[in-house]
Motif scaffolding. Sequence first.
Motif: not given
Length: 343
Positions: A172-195
């Motif tokens: 697993s990746l360490p926690a500091n190399l993960r995107f922040s979550r949005l609309m928890q508890p869903s799996s949506l993350h800040t990668g949406i802005f990147f895309s």
Amino acid sequence: MTSFQDLRRSLLVIGIALIAGLLLVVLMSEEPISSARSFFLSVFSDRFYFGNLISNAIPLILTGLAASIAFSSSSFNLGIEGQVYLGAFVGTATGILLSGNLSGTLGITAMILVSFLFGAGAASLSAVLKIRMGVSELISSLLLSNGLILVVDYFVEGPFNDRQSGLAASLSLPANLRFSRLMQPSSLHTGIFFSLIVAFVLWFLMFRTREGFKLRISGKNRMFARYSGVNTSKVIFWSLFLSGGLASTAGIIDVIGAHGRVMRGFSAGYGWNGIAVALIARNHPLFVIPAALFFAYLESGAQISSIEASVTPELAKIVQAVVFFLVTAEALAPVSFRRRRYV
């Protein structure tokens, strides 16, 4: 730019697919009304479901963009499936190996950059074979993709396997190399802005720059572009380079944001669905976004209805197959009519 008529055709395909989905739900369920409600409406009734829908669309946006830029130049990258998987693995391996030296934004940037370059390199190999030896990129990219999947499976189940998890998955990746979550508890993350940013950048590149104009002209008529002074070999190379890079980026973005590790076969379907997304969007980068959301909507609806009602999750695959068939048939229809006219 995509015409209103093309947009209308895409909407018609989507409408027919939704009708087909409704008929399948009615025919395959013991409680058709309840099942139809779960399939089509439940995703909008809950924060968790809706967040997961958007999260599922993130890799499809990027793979749709990867297919779009290749198709726009009249090149065919059928290796997106393997490139997604490769990008997910090499990016994750980079994060694990460098986790002690890189962290936060710098570490994530390094992971994305490495993934992009590996995927771009894999697709570039097909481009070089096409330019130098006349090998069809359609065949070479597909065969190379199948090989890449097996290679990644070896590393995921071998040197990079997390033995303690008991899964066919990497560390697993360490926690500091993960995107922040949005609309928890869903799996949506800040990668949406990147895309979304990538989609707008690609739109600008294709429709507001000279190189993008050359790419689209080559896609319309490669011989005309060549006689007009366009270096079509260069167009082929860079379109496949970007296509492979975007495909691999889709893999690592999904890992960083949603999964945290590479699980064997986790990205299965991303590549082929991305091709369908590009076809629905008529290769327009901005239209890729709603097309990806539509495919994610079908996937989410099937998953929810399999929990809340007696509907099999494979229903989404059937509806997606209907979409793929309709879009492909509609795209080939003008060609068949032209051939018939000149016979």
